[in-house]
Structure formats: structure tokens, C-alpha cells
Design an enzyme around this catalytic site. Structure first.
Site, PDB file in Angstrom:
ATOM      1  CD  GLU A   1      33.954  -9.438  32.909  1.00  0.00           C
ATOM      2  OE1 GLU A   1      34.799  -9.039  33.726  1.00  0.00           O
ATOM      3  OE2 GLU A   1      33.042 -10.249  33.214  1.00  0.00           O
TER       4      GLU A   1
ATOM      5  CG  LEU B   1      18.236  -9.740  66.798  1.00  0.00           C
ATOM      6  CD1 LEU B   1      19.508 -10.329  67.382  1.00  0.00           C
ATOM      7  CD2 LEU B   1      17.528 -10.763  65.908  1.00  0.00           C
TER       8      LEU B   1
END
Length: 376
Positions: free
Chosen positions: A46, A310
Site C-alpha cells: 500500500e 520420509l
């Protein structure tokens, strides 16, 4: 708003742990100022847009991809800057999930007499900052699972050869994924078999935090992970890891985290027959505890690269959010050749992990399949 979303994406790899935010100011049906959050600690989107618009911002409309902040963090509150600039209307795609902001930025603007709307292209804005939203709400990072495999799902031959299953363009994509995530994670078997550096090469981008799941501290102290001139890797071990190995890794420069063992499964058969590169009697790292500690370190996204055990453990723990499967036009075969997802797998199709929002694209000679793990 679509313009603001495109602007926000320019901040990829540089804003974490902050979200990517874009802003576009419109006056008399023409764009008068654009901005995006470029880096942590720098002005927010902004502020850049207001600076670009100057006096043209007075009485204009601001389109912003996330609710303007209302508190002093690394920078002053954007809500105050918007009020001071004299904007008439603000359109925000989505509220900020951060409890210090959530709804407060909108209320401050409304109290100042500014018209505020929320919800335009909200789904797209949430997807852009999926890691930020998950981490802010749950404290856990967004987890992506990446695997490069043959047509029959193998990630290496039975002799362990894996370089290279996919082509050069697919490997560049893999490095791009590393750059886009805060951390990259592998199991110790991948370290022992491939001796990877886990850094970003062949593309421009930041190097992620490197994490090895290594219950017994078997990572060699002279591995490429430790010799690379990068941030020290994290080696996640359990209390059963031999102290002399832990100390050797620490002397070599590793950051060793001693974590709890994975909670015992409800039945003996629920545990994968091949743990994470360690002896069966030793127990595995609790991946939920590991992810929570990474979240506490402001790691918002983790890329799991290997290996199959994993991957299986992360899926079973409900940690995986999205998948990136690269498939090469090869057939490797062999019952002993490792697969992309190892372990015991599921016994019933009803228990299989389902993937939604799937996309398929060609990457050179290979195919990339992406999608989100379906919850519930």
C-alpha cells in the site's frame, strides 16, 4: 484486483515470513499507482502504491490483496497511511488471519469514513499466500512433497542409481521449488545415498534452510551438506542417537535438534517396515514435533524431497498439503527398486491419500503432476 495479485506474486521468495501483497490504486477508471511488498522489513504494498499515486490517491479506490495492517510491526500501520492519503474506497481480497490485524484494519478504515469491501477474488488471494495462512492459523508450515520418478513410480534402480531420472528442465524446476520454499527436507538415506548439497543451482533464487531427518545421527560429518558454504543444516535426531555422533555433527557445523520419538502406532503393522534409515529398534523422529519447531522458527513452507520412507511418514502424519510429481518416460522395474512413497502403504483403497486440484503439464520430455492433498 487481478492486477494486484500479479503484482503480489513479484514478491515471491523475498517476503517470508510476511505475506506477498499487491496493491493497485484506481481513479476515474484509470490506474494511478501500483505497488507490492518487495522484501521483509521494507515498505508494504500500500505504501509503494500511495507513493506512486501521489495526490492522485485522494478520493481514489485502493485494490489490495490482503487486509491493510493496523499495527506497528517492522513498519508503521498501512491503515494510517491510507487514511492520511485521503482514499475514498478500499477493496481487500481477504482478511489477514493474523490475530493482531484480523478485522481491525478494516474497522479502522471504516471508522475513518472510508468505504471498505472484502472478498473480491478471495480464493485466489488465499492460494497465493497458502503458506502464510496455514502457518498463521496452525503454527505449522505448508508442506509440499516433491518426487522425480519413472513411469512405474521408481525413484532409483535396485542398485540405488538415481541420477538422472528426469531431464534438465525438470531438474531446473526442482531447484526453482527449493527457492520458493523456506526449507528443504530429506531423510538420512538420501544423504547417505546421494550426498546432496540441497542448495539452489541452475536458477536464480535464495537457498532454503536444509533439514535432515536422521534419528540415529548417521549423517557423515564430511557430507556435502556440511561442507557447503551455506547456513548450517538442521539435523533432527532422537534421544537414542549416540552422543558421540551428535557431537561430531555439531563440531562439523550442523545444528542438531533432539526431538521426541514418533508416537507408537495403534497396531504393530501400522509402522513402516523400513524406518528412516535407522535400525528398527531405535524409533523415528516425530515429524509433527519437527514441523512445529520449524514453524516456531518462522519457517512457513517446507519442501520434502526424499526419500520414499520420509514421504510415507509425512503423509501418514497428515502433514503433506500438496504434491509435485515429476514423471520421466522410463520404466525401471524391480521389486527392490525404491518407490516415490515407501513404507507399508495403505491396506484399503478407501484409506489412500487423495489428490485434488490436479494439473498436468509437460516439462521437456517429462510430465509434472501437481495437486493438493484432499482433507476429510
Amino acid at each position: 484486483m487481478r492486477r494486484a495479485l500479479r503484482l503480489a506474486a513479484r514478491g515471491a521468495e523475498r517476503t517470508s515470513p510476511n505475506p506477498m501483497v499487491g496493491a493497485a490504486i484506481v481513479a476515474d477508471d484509470r490506474s494511478v499507482g501500483d505497488g507490492y511488498h518487495k522484501e521483509v522489513g521494507g515498505p508494504h504494498a500500500e505504501v509503494w502504491a500511495l507513493k506512486a499515486a501521489g495526490e492522485a490517491a485522494r478520493g481514489a479506490t485502493l485494490y489490495v490483496t490482503l487486509e491493510p495492517c493496523s499495527h506497528h510491526g517492522r513498519t508503521p500501520p498501512c491503515a494510517d497511511a491510507i487514511i492520511h492519503a485521503g482514499l475514498r474506497r478500499v477493496v481487500a481480497a481477504v482478511l489477514d488471519p493474523n490475530p493482531t490485524v484480523n478485522g481491525k484494519g478494516v474497522q479502522i478504515l471504516r471508522d475513518a469514513g472510508i468505504e471498505v469491501e472484502v472478498g473480491l477474488l478471495e480464493a485466489e488471494a488465499r492460494a497465493l499466500n497458502a503458506a502464510y495462512f496455514k502457518h498463521t492459523i496452525s503454527g505449522l508450515p505448508l508442506v509440499s512433497l516433491k518426487a522425480a520418478m519413472s513411469l512405474d513410480g521408481k525413484i532409483a534402480t535396485r542398485a540405488g542409481e538415481s541420477r538422472w531420472i528426469t531431464g534438465e528442465r525438470a531438474r531446473k524446476l526442482a531447484h526453482r521449488l527449493r527457492a520458493e520454499h523456506d526449507a528443504v527436507m530429506v531423510g538420512v538415506r538420501t544423504v547417505l545415498g546421494d550426498n546432496p548439497r540441497l542448495t539452489v543451482r541452475s536458477v536464480r533464487g535464495r537457498n532454503p534452510l536444509r533439514v535432515v531427518v536422521d534419528s540415529a545421527a548417521r549423517t557423515p560429518s564430511d557430507s556435502a551438506l556440511l561442507s557447503a558454504d551455506e547456513c548450517p543444516p538442521i539435523i533432527a535426531v532422537t534421544q537414542q542417537a549416540p552422543q558421540e555422533r551428535v557431537e561430531a555433527l555439531q563440531r562439523a557445523g550442523a545444528e542438531v535438534w533432539v526431538l521426541p520419538d514418533e508416537p507408537p502406532p495403534p497396531t504393530p503393522s501400522a509402522r513402516p517396515s523400513t524406518p528412516l534409515g535407522i535400525d528398527a529398534e531405535r524409533g523415528r523422529v516425530d515429524l509433527v514435533a519437527l514441523m512445529r519447531r520449524l514453524g516456531e522458527r518462522e519457517v512457513q513452507s517446507v519442501l520434502i524431497e526424499g526419500g520414499g520412507i520420509l514421504a510415507s511418514a509425512a503423509l501418514a502424519a497428515g502433514l503433506v498439503d500438496r504434491v509435485y510429481f515429476l514423471i520421466a518416460p522410463l520404466i525401471i522395474g524391480g521389486a527392490e527398486a525404491p518407490t516415490a512413497v515407501g513404507g507399508e502403504g495403505v491396506a484399503r483403497l478407501a484409506d489412500a491419500w487423495r489428490v485434488g486440484n490436479m494439473k498436468v503439464q509437460r516439462i521437456g520430455e517429462d510430465v509434472l503432476i501437481t495437486g493438493d492433498i484432499v482433507r476429510g
